[in-house]
Design a protein around this motif. Structure first.
Motif, PDB file in Angstrom:
ATOM      1  N   HIS A  43       0.804  -1.216   0.000  1.00 45.41           N
ATOM      2  CA  HIS A  43       0.000   0.000   0.000  1.00 45.41           C
ATOM      3  C   HIS A  43       0.847   1.281   0.000  1.00 45.41           C
ATOM      4  O   HIS A  43       0.307   2.380  -0.042  1.00 45.41           O
ATOM      5  N   PHE A  44       2.159   1.128   0.063  1.00 41.04           N
ATOM      6  CA  PHE A  44       3.032   2.310   0.046  1.00 41.04           C
ATOM      7  C   PHE A  44       2.925   2.992  -1.313  1.00 41.04           C
ATOM      8  O   PHE A  44       3.116   2.370  -2.356  1.00 41.04           O
ATOM      9  N   GLY A  45       2.627   4.294  -1.291  1.00 44.63           N
ATOM     10  CA  GLY A  45       2.408   5.019  -2.533  1.00 44.63           C
ATOM     11  C   GLY A  45       3.593   5.825  -3.012  1.00 44.63           C
ATOM     12  O   GLY A  45       3.512   6.490  -4.053  1.00 44.63           O
ATOM     13  N   GLY A  46       4.702   5.779  -2.288  1.00 43.05           N
ATOM     14  CA  GLY A  46       5.870   6.551  -2.669  1.00 43.05           C
ATOM     15  C   GLY A  46       6.701   5.850  -3.727  1.00 43.05           C
ATOM     16  O   GLY A  46       6.347   4.790  -4.239  1.00 43.05           O
ATOM     17  N   GLN A  47       7.848   6.460  -4.032  1.00 38.21           N
ATOM     18  CA  GLN A  47       8.754   5.905  -5.035  1.00 38.21           C
ATOM     19  C   GLN A  47       9.679   4.857  -4.432  1.00 38.21           C
ATOM     20  O   GLN A  47      10.133   4.993  -3.293  1.00 38.21           O
ATOM     21  N   ARG A  48       9.953   3.845  -5.210  1.00 35.23           N
ATOM     22  CA  ARG A  48      10.962   2.842  -4.865  1.00 35.23           C
ATOM     23  C   ARG A  48      12.046   2.929  -5.935  1.00 35.23           C
ATOM     24  O   ARG A  48      11.790   2.586  -7.092  1.00 35.23           O
ATOM     25  N   VAL A  49      13.226   3.393  -5.543  1.00 33.00           N
ATOM     26  CA  VAL A  49      14.308   3.583  -6.509  1.00 33.00           C
ATOM     27  C   VAL A  49      15.426   2.602  -6.192  1.00 33.00           C
ATOM     28  O   VAL A  49      16.035   2.661  -5.121  1.00 33.00           O
ATOM     29  N   THR A  50      15.696   1.683  -7.122  1.00 35.63           N
ATOM     30  CA  THR A  50      16.768   0.720  -6.927  1.00 35.63           C
ATOM     31  C   THR A  50      18.082   1.341  -7.397  1.00 35.63           C
ATOM     32  O   THR A  50      18.214   1.740  -8.557  1.00 35.63           O
ATOM     33  N   GLY A  51      19.038   1.431  -6.496  1.00 34.71           N
ATOM     34  CA  GLY A  51      20.310   2.031  -6.844  1.00 34.71           C
ATOM     35  C   GLY A  51      21.101   2.401  -5.613  1.00 34.71           C
ATOM     36  O   GLY A  51      20.659   2.211  -4.475  1.00 34.71           O
ATOM     37  N   VAL A  52      22.286   2.939  -5.838  1.00 31.25           N
ATOM     38  CA  VAL A  52      23.165   3.370  -4.750  1.00 31.25           C
ATOM     39  C   VAL A  52      22.711   4.746  -4.267  1.00 31.25           C
ATOM     40  O   VAL A  52      22.471   5.641  -5.079  1.00 31.25           O
TER      41      VAL A  52
END
Length: 239
Positions: A43-52
Motif C-alpha cells: 500500500h506504500f504510494g511513494g517511489q521505490r528507486v533501486t540504486g546506490v
C-alpha cells in the motif's frame, strides 16, 4: 506537504517512509536491494528507486531536487556519510541527517556540520543513565558545532516543589521538556518540579559540569542569600 528522500529500506528506513507518508508527505526510498522494498508493503504510494544512495542518477530519480530533507539510514557508515554530503553539497538539500553506527565517527561528522544519529550510543546511554548514577554521559543530542547539548539531568530532591524557572536560573540552562508520569510536557513559567520528574535540559557543553553541581546542590541556601545582599545589609542598627 513536503518531499523526503530516504536512503536505505531497512527497519529504520521503512519505518520513516511509512510514517512520513501517513503524515501526508511524498517519499522516495533508495536501496541497492530491490527485495528490501517489501518492508514498505503493497500500500506504500511513494517511489521505490533501486540504486546506490549516493549515485546522482538514483538521487535524481528520487526527486532529490524537490526534497525538503534527506535521511541516510542504510547499514553502512561510509555510504551514509557520503550520501549525506552529496545531498547537501551537490544538490543543496538543507535538512540532512546520517545514521552512524560508530559513535566516534558520529561526533567527528557532526562537528563537520553533518547532523548524525548514533543509534547504538543513544540507546546504551539511556540505559546507563538509569543504572549508573555517576555515569559521565554525552547527552541525547548535540548541535552541529558540538557546543550545545540536550540531555537528561539529575536533579536533587531538594528542588521538589520549586519552580523550574528557578532551577534554570541557578544552573544556567533551559528545560526543554519534562517527562512526568510517563508523558512529556513542555513547562511554563509556573511549572514546579515534582517527585519522579525526568528533566531534559539544553545547555552549553562548557557549562555542563557547573550546571550539574548547581542541580545537585539544591535551591538557593541561606548562605547564598547573604552573599547576594548589598554590603552592610545584614547589619542591625541598634542606635
Amino acid at each position: 506537504m513536503a518531499h523526503f528522500v530516504i536512503m536505505g529500506c531497512g527497519r529504520v528506513g521503512s519505518s520513516l517512509a511509512l510514517t512520513l507518508e501517513r503524515g501526508g508527505h511524498t517519499v522516495a526510498v533508495v536501496d541497492q536491494d530491490e527485495r528490501a522494498f517489501r518492508r514498505l508493503g503493497r500500500h506504500f504510494g511513494g517511489q521505490r528507486v533501486t540504486g546506490v544512495g549516493f549515485d546522482r542518477d538514483a538521487l535524481t530519480k528520487a526527486r532529490i531536487h524537490d526534497a525538503y530533507a534527506f535521511a541516510a539510514v542504510s547499514s553502512g557508515d561510509n555510504s551514509n556519510i557520503i550520501a549525506a554530503r552529496v545531498a547537501r553539497e551537490t544538490f543543496g538539500v538543507e535538512h540532512v541527517v546520517a545514521r552512524i553506527y560508530d559513535p566516534g565517527r558520529a561526533e567527528v561528522y557532526q562537528r563537520l556540520g553533518i547532523p548524525t544519529v548514533a543509534a547504538v550510543r543513544w540507546s546504551t546511554d539511556q540505559v546507563l543513565r538509569r543504572i549508573l548514577p555517576d555515569a559521565d554521559l554525552t547527552g541525547d543530542f548535540r548541535d552541529a558545532s558540538g557546543r550545545i547539548i540536550m540531555t537528561e539531568v539529575r536533579v536533587s530532591p531538594a528542588w521538589i516543589g520549586r519552580p523550574l524557572a528557578e532551577l534554570e536560573a541557578k544552573a544556567g540552562l533551559r528545560v526543554a521538556f519534562v517527562t512526568r508520569m510517563g508523558e512529556g510536557i513542555v513547562p511554563t513559567g509556573g511549572t514546579l518540579y515534582q517527585q519522579g520528574d525526568i528533566v531534559h535540559a539544553v545547555m552549553a557543553v562548557s557549562g555542563q559540569s557547573e550546571a550539574e553541581r548547581a542541580l545537585a546542590a539544591g535551591p538557593q541556601t541561606g548562605a547564598d542569600l547573604l552573599e547576594d545582599r548589598p554590603e552592610g545589609s545584614g547589619k542591625v542598627d541598634r542606635a
